[in-house]
Every structure is written in structure tokens, then in C-alpha cells.
Design a protein around this motif. Sequence first.
Motif, mmCIF file in Angstrom:
data_model
loop_
_atom_site.group_PDB
_atom_site.id
_atom_site.type_symbol
_atom_site.label_atom_id
_atom_site.label_comp_id
_atom_site.label_asym_id
_atom_site.label_seq_id
_atom_site.Cartn_x
_atom_site.Cartn_y
_atom_site.Cartn_z
ATOM 1 N N SER A 8 0.797 -1.263 -0.051
ATOM 2 C CA SER A 8 0.195 -0.110 -0.186
ATOM 3 C C SER A 8 0.968 1.255 -0.080
ATOM 4 C CB SER A 8 -1.084 -0.064 1.223
ATOM 5 O OG SER A 8 -1.910 -0.857 1.313
ATOM 6 N N CYS A 12 -1.050 7.846 -0.835
ATOM 7 C CA CYS A 12 -2.276 7.908 -1.367
ATOM 8 C C CYS A 12 -3.222 6.512 -0.680
ATOM 9 C CB CYS A 12 -2.638 8.121 -2.726
ATOM 10 S SG CYS A 12 -1.933 6.282 -3.687
ATOM 11 N N GLU A 14 -3.639 3.685 -1.904
ATOM 12 C CA GLU A 14 -3.680 2.567 -2.761
ATOM 13 C C GLU A 14 -2.897 1.503 -2.887
ATOM 14 O OE1 GLU A 14 -6.525 2.519 -4.949
ATOM 15 O OE2 GLU A 14 -7.037 4.261 -3.959
ATOM 16 N N SER A 15 -3.581 0.295 -2.900
ATOM 17 C CA SER A 15 -2.866 -0.997 -3.036
ATOM 18 C C SER A 15 -2.483 -1.455 -4.342
ATOM 19 C CB SER A 15 -3.576 -2.356 -2.199
ATOM 20 O OG SER A 15 -3.609 -1.699 -0.979
ATOM 21 N N CYS A 33 4.776 5.154 -6.793
ATOM 22 C CA CYS A 33 3.590 4.513 -6.630
ATOM 23 C C CYS A 33 2.928 4.360 -8.144
ATOM 24 C CB CYS A 33 2.605 5.364 -5.695
ATOM 25 S SG CYS A 33 0.924 4.840 -5.616
ATOM 26 N N VAL A 35 -0.097 4.602 -8.553
ATOM 27 C CA VAL A 35 -1.348 5.376 -8.759
ATOM 28 C C VAL A 35 -1.010 6.942 -8.542
ATOM 29 C CG1 VAL A 35 -3.514 5.901 -7.482
ATOM 30 C CG2 VAL A 35 -2.634 3.698 -7.846
ATOM 31 N N CYS A 36 -0.275 7.429 -7.725
ATOM 32 C CA CYS A 36 -0.010 8.807 -7.440
ATOM 33 C C CYS A 36 1.296 9.151 -7.757
ATOM 34 C CB CYS A 36 -0.264 9.267 -5.943
ATOM 35 S SG CYS A 36 1.161 8.416 -4.720
#
Length: 60
Positions: A8, A12, A14-15, A33, A35-36
Amino acid sequence: MQDALAISCPHCGESFSLAFDASEGSAEFVIDCEVCCRPMNVTIQVNDDGEIETLDVVEE
């Protein structure tokens, strides 16, 4: 043998999955990451039997 580790993001939350070969031994590295895109420091400790003992993910 590669293991898929679920981590994770400390930024942020998110996993996502991270591929890691425990037979290579312990490791420390920086990844972004998925995601971010912010960096995180990943530390993986592997014991003498090639099993993952600890997984730490912190902000870079």
C-alpha cells in the motif's frame, strides 16, 4: 522464484502488486506508486530459508 507482494502506498493508500524474487535475498529500493506516482522506500528482509520476514513501505 518471484513472489507477488501486495503493498500500500504510504502517500495515497492505494494497493498494488510488486514482483519480488526472495531467492535474491534482502533488498531496499525506491519505487514510484502506480497510482499517485510519488516515491516510496521499500525494505524487504529475507531469512536464510528464502522466506520473507518483513516488508516495510515508507515515504521517501
